[in-house]
Design a protein around this motif. Structure first.
Motif, PDB file in Angstrom:
ATOM      1  N   GLY A 130       1.809  -8.502  -8.459  1.00 14.96           N
ATOM      2  CA  GLY A 130       1.714  -7.171  -7.866  1.00 14.96           C
ATOM      3  C   GLY A 130       2.172  -7.096  -6.421  1.00 14.96           C
ATOM      4  O   GLY A 130       2.178  -6.008  -5.835  1.00 14.96           O
ATOM      5  N   TYR A 131       2.550  -8.222  -5.829  1.00 12.54           N
ATOM      6  CA  TYR A 131       2.958  -8.239  -4.422  1.00 12.54           C
ATOM      7  C   TYR A 131       4.037  -7.188  -4.149  1.00 12.54           C
ATOM      8  O   TYR A 131       4.034  -6.532  -3.115  1.00 12.54           O
ATOM      9  N   HIS A 132       4.945  -7.046  -5.105  1.00 21.17           N
ATOM     10  CA  HIS A 132       6.090  -6.147  -4.912  1.00 21.17           C
ATOM     11  C   HIS A 132       5.800  -4.704  -5.307  1.00 21.17           C
ATOM     12  O   HIS A 132       6.671  -3.851  -5.214  1.00 21.17           O
ATOM     13  N   GLY A 133       4.574  -4.432  -5.742  1.00 25.45           N
ATOM     14  CA  GLY A 133       4.219  -3.079  -6.165  1.00 25.45           C
ATOM     15  C   GLY A 133       4.986  -2.687  -7.417  1.00 25.45           C
ATOM     16  O   GLY A 133       5.319  -3.545  -8.250  1.00 25.45           O
ATOM     17  N   TRP A 134       5.250  -1.368  -7.566  1.00 17.74           N
ATOM     18  CA  TRP A 134       5.933  -0.868  -8.769  1.00 17.74           C
ATOM     19  C   TRP A 134       6.984   0.118  -8.276  1.00 17.74           C
ATOM     20  O   TRP A 134       6.788   1.350  -8.344  1.00 17.74           O
ATOM     21  N   PRO A 135       8.113  -0.423  -7.749  1.00 14.64           N
ATOM     22  CA  PRO A 135       9.090   0.435  -7.062  1.00 14.64           C
ATOM     23  C   PRO A 135       9.606   1.602  -7.909  1.00 14.64           C
ATOM     24  O   PRO A 135       9.805   2.690  -7.392  1.00 14.64           O
ATOM     25  N   GLU A 136       9.761   1.386  -9.232  1.00 15.86           N
ATOM     26  CA  GLU A 136      10.311   2.454 -10.093  1.00 15.86           C
ATOM     27  C   GLU A 136       9.396   3.663 -10.158  1.00 15.86           C
ATOM     28  O   GLU A 136       9.845   4.758 -10.481  1.00 15.86           O
ATOM     29  N   GLN A 137       8.125   3.480  -9.909  1.00 14.52           N
ATOM     30  CA  GLN A 137       7.170   4.598  -9.990  1.00 14.52           C
ATOM     31  C   GLN A 137       6.732   5.092  -8.615  1.00 14.52           C
ATOM     32  O   GLN A 137       6.003   6.062  -8.512  1.00 14.52           O
ATOM     33  N   ALA A 138       7.157   4.410  -7.558  1.00 14.13           N
ATOM     34  CA  ALA A 138       6.729   4.786  -6.200  1.00 14.13           C
ATOM     35  C   ALA A 138       7.385   6.118  -5.815  1.00 14.13           C
ATOM     36  O   ALA A 138       8.439   6.464  -6.380  1.00 14.13           O
ATOM     37  N   PRO A 139       6.814   6.870  -4.852  1.00 14.77           N
ATOM     38  CA  PRO A 139       5.607   6.549  -4.094  1.00 14.77           C
ATOM     39  C   PRO A 139       4.316   6.980  -4.817  1.00 14.77           C
ATOM     40  O   PRO A 139       4.358   7.781  -5.713  1.00 14.77           O
ATOM     41  N   PHE A 140       3.206   6.406  -4.347  1.00 14.35           N
ATOM     42  CA  PHE A 140       1.908   6.669  -4.957  1.00 14.35           C
ATOM     43  C   PHE A 140       0.993   7.449  -3.999  1.00 14.35           C
ATOM     44  O   PHE A 140       1.038   7.241  -2.789  1.00 14.35           O
ATOM     45  N   ASP A 141       0.149   8.295  -4.584  1.00 11.58           N
ATOM     46  CA  ASP A 141      -0.841   9.022  -3.771  1.00 11.58           C
ATOM     47  C   ASP A 141      -1.917   8.066  -3.282  1.00 11.58           C
ATOM     48  O   ASP A 141      -2.504   8.258  -2.221  1.00 11.58           O
ATOM     49  N   ALA A 142      -2.200   7.043  -4.093  1.00 12.29           N
ATOM     50  CA  ALA A 142      -3.238   6.076  -3.719  1.00 12.29           C
ATOM     51  C   ALA A 142      -2.909   4.717  -4.323  1.00 12.29           C
ATOM     52  O   ALA A 142      -2.311   4.642  -5.404  1.00 12.29           O
ATOM     53  N   ILE A 143      -3.305   3.675  -3.597  1.00 11.77           N
ATOM     54  CA  ILE A 143      -3.114   2.298  -4.089  1.00 11.77           C
ATOM     55  C   ILE A 143      -4.422   1.545  -3.904  1.00 11.77           C
ATOM     56  O   ILE A 143      -5.056   1.633  -2.840  1.00 11.77           O
ATOM     57  N   ILE A 144      -4.827   0.815  -4.943  1.00 15.93           N
ATOM     58  CA  ILE A 144      -6.065   0.023  -4.864  1.00 15.93           C
ATOM     59  C   ILE A 144      -5.717  -1.418  -5.225  1.00 15.93           C
ATOM     60  O   ILE A 144      -5.035  -1.669  -6.222  1.00 15.93           O
ATOM     61  N   VAL A 145      -6.159  -2.342  -4.390  1.00 10.25           N
ATOM     62  CA  VAL A 145      -5.919  -3.757  -4.663  1.00 10.25           C
ATOM     63  C   VAL A 145      -7.289  -4.390  -4.893  1.00 10.25           C
ATOM     64  O   VAL A 145      -8.168  -4.299  -4.030  1.00 10.25           O
ATOM     65  N   THR A 146      -7.475  -5.045  -6.061  1.00  7.08           N
ATOM     66  CA  THR A 146      -8.798  -5.576  -6.384  1.00  7.08           C
ATOM     67  C   THR A 146      -8.840  -7.105  -6.316  1.00  7.08           C
ATOM     68  O   THR A 146      -9.660  -7.737  -6.955  1.00  7.08           O
ATOM     69  N   ALA A 147      -7.924  -7.692  -5.534  1.00  6.57           N
ATOM     70  CA  ALA A 147      -7.964  -9.124  -5.229  1.00  6.57           C
ATOM     71  C   ALA A 147      -7.718  -9.247  -3.728  1.00  6.57           C
ATOM     72  O   ALA A 147      -7.010  -8.424  -3.144  1.00  6.57           O
ATOM     73  N   ALA A 148      -8.314 -10.296  -3.107  1.00 13.65           N
ATOM     74  CA  ALA A 148      -8.302 -10.364  -1.640  1.00 13.65           C
ATOM     75  C   ALA A 148      -7.029 -10.996  -1.090  1.00 13.65           C
ATOM     76  O   ALA A 148      -6.595 -12.054  -1.559  1.00 13.65           O
ATOM     77  N   VAL A 149      -6.451 -10.366  -0.078  1.00 16.89           N
ATOM     78  CA  VAL A 149      -5.245 -10.880   0.575  1.00 16.89           C
ATOM     79  C   VAL A 149      -5.571 -11.340   1.994  1.00 16.89           C
ATOM     80  O   VAL A 149      -6.561 -10.920   2.577  1.00 16.89           O
ATOM     81  N   GLU A 150      -4.705 -12.214   2.531  1.00 22.75           N
ATOM     82  CA  GLU A 150      -4.854 -12.552   3.948  1.00 22.75           C
ATOM     83  C   GLU A 150      -4.091 -11.544   4.784  1.00 22.75           C
ATOM     84  O   GLU A 150      -4.460 -11.230   5.905  1.00 22.75           O
ATOM     85  N   LYS A 151      -3.007 -11.055   4.210  1.00 23.99           N
ATOM     86  CA  LYS A 151      -2.176 -10.080   4.916  1.00 23.99           C
ATOM     87  C   LYS A 151      -1.725  -9.039   3.890  1.00 23.99           C
ATOM     88  O   LYS A 151      -1.377  -9.393   2.766  1.00 23.99           O
ATOM     89  N   ILE A 152      -1.744  -7.780   4.273  1.00 20.07           N
ATOM     90  CA  ILE A 152      -1.397  -6.718   3.322  1.00 20.07           C
ATOM     91  C   ILE A 152       0.099  -6.774   2.983  1.00 20.07           C
ATOM     92  O   ILE A 152       0.934  -6.780   3.881  1.00 20.07           O
ATOM     93  N   PRO A 153       0.443  -6.834   1.686  1.00 24.31           N
ATOM     94  CA  PRO A 153       1.856  -6.875   1.310  1.00 24.31           C
ATOM     95  C   PRO A 153       2.595  -5.611   1.788  1.00 24.31           C
ATOM     96  O   PRO A 153       2.173  -4.495   1.487  1.00 24.31           O
ATOM     97  N   GLN A 154       3.674  -5.819   2.534  1.00 25.37           N
ATOM     98  CA  GLN A 154       4.432  -4.687   3.082  1.00 25.37           C
ATOM     99  C   GLN A 154       4.939  -3.729   1.992  1.00 25.37           C
ATOM    100  O   GLN A 154       4.886  -2.508   2.179  1.00 25.37           O
ATOM    101  N   PRO A 155       5.401  -4.247   0.806  1.00 24.49           N
ATOM    102  CA  PRO A 155       5.882  -3.306  -0.216  1.00 24.49           C
ATOM    103  C   PRO A 155       4.828  -2.269  -0.618  1.00 24.49           C
ATOM    104  O   PRO A 155       5.164  -1.136  -0.945  1.00 24.49           O
ATOM    105  N   LEU A 156       3.546  -2.648  -0.552  1.00 29.00           N
ATOM    106  CA  LEU A 156       2.493  -1.704  -0.952  1.00 29.00           C
ATOM    107  C   LEU A 156       2.376  -0.587   0.083  1.00 29.00           C
ATOM    108  O   LEU A 156       2.223   0.589  -0.262  1.00 29.00           O
ATOM    109  N   ILE A 157       2.484  -0.957   1.354  1.00 23.55           N
ATOM    110  CA  ILE A 157       2.445   0.059   2.413  1.00 23.55           C
ATOM    111  C   ILE A 157       3.655   0.992   2.273  1.00 23.55           C
ATOM    112  O   ILE A 157       3.535   2.209   2.367  1.00 23.55           O
ATOM    113  N   ASP A 158       4.810   0.385   1.977  1.00 21.92           N
ATOM    114  CA  ASP A 158       6.030   1.190   1.823  1.00 21.92           C
ATOM    115  C   ASP A 158       5.935   2.155   0.647  1.00 21.92           C
ATOM    116  O   ASP A 158       6.542   3.217   0.667  1.00 21.92           O
ATOM    117  N   GLN A 159       5.190   1.757  -0.389  1.00 18.27           N
ATOM    118  CA  GLN A 159       5.133   2.587  -1.606  1.00 18.27           C
ATOM    119  C   GLN A 159       4.031   3.640  -1.572  1.00 18.27           C
ATOM    120  O   GLN A 159       3.754   4.312  -2.572  1.00 18.27           O
TER     121      GLN A 159
END
Ligand code: SAH
Length: 233
Positions: free
Chosen positions: A154-183
């Motif tokens: 899921g690091y790369h998100g789902w570009p074909e369906q982006a952008p999203f009104d909301a994104i939820i990540v249910t596993a812990a990261v050390e740094k937020i994946p940039q593609p998710l912010i972009d999407q």
């Protein structure tokens, strides 16, 4: 013979109904004692959690524990989150009927089902293949036609369906994946557990306003780690 089969059905059917009623009562108690009493007031979230049969998202032997105030193992070293955390994260997204939501970390599919009760469509990605397949089958069986499950990182998100009104990540990261912010859409909300220490992560709420990113620390939590697939060269 036919008679005894008939008798059996007459006997078992009410038992099944009683069992369903029990689970429904357990859900009501869960919502009241674990959610409302701890300050979750977002009605669509509460309604969804009164409705989604959480006991069908846990392993057979844990059904009776499904509505307890705790996360539970779902195999492959993963867990279904505690009901309070599911409700908290859902309500922080301020989900609306017309929303398109991305989830990273399908796990059992429970969080996706809760969101699917509220929003228009849910896209969810799971890295552990057997969990993803199981969740996809389960969600289909339960009639959640507005959820799409993808197996992958899921690091790369789902570009074909982006952008999203909301994104939820249910596993812990050390740094937020940039593609998710972009999407994330303008005005969109992203909730994600962040931090280097497994026993202590911070649920962060990221909002995007006029192209700018705002971060709020919300709640200290424990989460299974976000893992990565090795990239192919
Ligand atoms: N939301 C789930 C709980 C999931 S636990 C539920 O309601 O049951 C976190 C899940 O994230 C695990 O299933 C784990 O395999 C998955 N995960 C971890 N890293 C991931 C990644 N990079 N991409 C997609 N899923 C990931």
């Amino acid at each position: 013979m036919l008679r005894s089969v008939f008798k059996c059905i007459i006997f078992i059917f009410p038992l099944l109904l009683i069992a369903q009623e029990d689970y429904s009562a357990m859900r009501k108690t869960m919502v009241k004692e674990q959610l409302q009493q701890r300050g979750i007031f977002h009605n669509p979230t509460l309604d969804a959690m009164r409705k989604v049969p959480r006991h069908l998202f846990v392993p057979e032997g844990l059904k009776e524990s499904a509505y307890r105030d705790t996360p539970l193992p779902i195999g492959h070293k993963q867990t279904i989150s505690q009901p309070y955390i599911v409700a908290y994260m859902t309500s922080e997204l301020q989900p609306k009927k017309k929303h398109k939501v991305l989830e990273i970390g399908t796990g059992s599919g429970y969080q996706a089902a809760v969101l699917a009760e509220i929003v228009d469509s849910v896209y969810t990605i799971e890295i552990v293949e057997p969990l993803g397949i199981e969740a996809r089958d389960r969600l289909k069986r339960l009639g959640y036609d507005n959820v799409e499950v993808r197996i992958g990182d899921g690091y790369h998100g789902w570009p074909e369906q982006a952008p999203f009104d909301a994104i939820i990540v249910t596993a812990a990261v050390e740094k937020i994946p940039q593609p998710l912010i972009d999407q994330l859409k303008e005005g969109g909300r992203l909730i994600i557990p962040v931090g280097p220490i497994p026993e202590f992560r911070m649920l962060q709420l990221i909002t995007k306003k006029r192209g700018k990113i705002f971060t709020e620390n919300k709640l200290a939590v424990r989460f299974v780690p976000f893992t990565r697939k090795k990239e192919k060269n």
